[in-house]
Design a protein around this motif. Sequence first.
Motif, PDB file in Angstrom:
ATOM      1  N   SER A 130      -5.335  -6.316  -6.779  1.00  0.00           N
ATOM      2  CA  SER A 130      -6.117  -6.941  -5.714  1.00  0.00           C
ATOM      3  C   SER A 130      -7.311  -6.049  -5.432  1.00  0.00           C
ATOM      4  O   SER A 130      -7.325  -4.864  -5.804  1.00  0.00           O
ATOM      5  CB  SER A 130      -5.281  -7.099  -4.430  1.00  0.00           C
ATOM      6  N   GLN A 131      -8.306  -6.605  -4.770  1.00  0.00           N
ATOM      7  CA  GLN A 131      -9.475  -5.791  -4.424  1.00  0.00           C
ATOM      8  C   GLN A 131      -9.091  -4.651  -3.493  1.00  0.00           C
ATOM      9  O   GLN A 131      -9.585  -3.523  -3.623  1.00  0.00           O
ATOM     10  CB  GLN A 131     -10.534  -6.683  -3.778  1.00  0.00           C
ATOM     11  N   ASP A 132      -8.193  -4.916  -2.545  1.00  0.00           N
ATOM     12  CA  ASP A 132      -7.798  -3.887  -1.578  1.00  0.00           C
ATOM     13  C   ASP A 132      -7.134  -2.681  -2.239  1.00  0.00           C
ATOM     14  O   ASP A 132      -7.206  -1.565  -1.725  1.00  0.00           O
ATOM     15  CB  ASP A 132      -6.836  -4.472  -0.538  1.00  0.00           C
ATOM     16  N   ASP A 152      -9.185   0.703  -2.925  1.00  0.00           N
ATOM     17  CA  ASP A 152      -9.320   1.711  -1.873  1.00  0.00           C
ATOM     18  C   ASP A 152      -8.041   2.524  -1.725  1.00  0.00           C
ATOM     19  O   ASP A 152      -8.094   3.732  -1.456  1.00  0.00           O
ATOM     20  CB  ASP A 152      -9.657   1.033  -0.543  1.00  0.00           C
ATOM     21  N   PRO A 195       0.801  -1.232   0.000  1.00  0.00           N
ATOM     22  CA  PRO A 195       0.000   0.000   0.000  1.00  0.00           C
ATOM     23  C   PRO A 195       0.831   1.278   0.000  1.00  0.00           C
ATOM     24  O   PRO A 195       0.473   2.246  -0.690  1.00  0.00           O
ATOM     25  CB  PRO A 195      -0.836  -0.128   1.274  1.00  0.00           C
TER      26      PRO A 195
END
Length: 244
Positions: free
Chosen positions: A142-144, A147, A111
Motif C-alpha cells: 500500500s502507499q502508506d 512511510d 504497521p
Amino acid sequence: MGGINGHTYTNTLEAFAANYEQGSRVFEADLLLTTDEQLVARHEWTHNMSKMLGQQTILPAVKQGTVLDYAQFMDSPILNIYSPLDMEGILDLMQSYPDAFIVTDTKEIKPELVTQQFTLLTEAAGRRDPALLERIVPQIYSQDMLDVIHRVHVFPEVLYTLYQSQDSNEQVIDFVKESGVDITMPTTRVTRSFVKKLKKAGARIYVQTLNDEAEIVKLSRMGVDGFYTDFVSEEDLRQFNGLR
C-alpha cells in the motif's frame, strides 16, 4: 528463491543456488515471523503449504497449518532434502554472492508488524555490514507502507506490488510520480496504456509470476522491464527467441 526440480515456494538454500547457477541475480524471499518472533523464509503457515513442502510426516499433525517456532522451522527440511532459510541464512548468501539482490515479500500490512519485520531485517544486516541493505529491495502493499518502512530504514529502491492494492491506475501513477517507487503487478492488470503511463511517470515495471516464454516476450514488447518467474532463465528466453 525460484523453483527447483519442478517445486515452487520452497524458499530454500538449494533453490537459490540452482537459480544463481542459471544466471539469476535477483531473488524474491517470502519472509514471515515465527511464534518466537524470528524472521524466516516461508510463504505461508497453512495446511496446504505444509503439504506442498512435503512436511506431513516431518511435523506433528497439530503443527501443520500453524505458525511454527524458530527451532521447529529450521529443523524441518523442505521436501525431505532442501534446507530452510532464516534471515541470517539469507544474509550469508548475500555475503557469499555479492552480486545477488533480495526482494522481500513480507505479507503483513499492519504497521506494527511491518515495523517489527523490517526492524529485525535491518538490525540483522547492520550487525554484519550495513551495505547489505543496499541490495535489499522491499515490496510494499500500500502507499502508506512506504512511510512505515522508511521510518525504520530508507532503502534505495522500493517496489510497489499491486496484487493486494485497491488503488486505481491513476492513483498508482500519481504515487510513482510522488515517491519514485517502481511497480510490479499481476498479468491481470497489465495493459499497454497503463505500462506507457507508468514508464512516462518514471517507473520500472515488473510482472509476476510468469513461466511461459511466449507471454514474457509478448509483455516485454509492450514495455515491461522484467518478470518474476519460477523456472524461466535468461538462457531459456534466448533459445526461445532463437527458435522463433
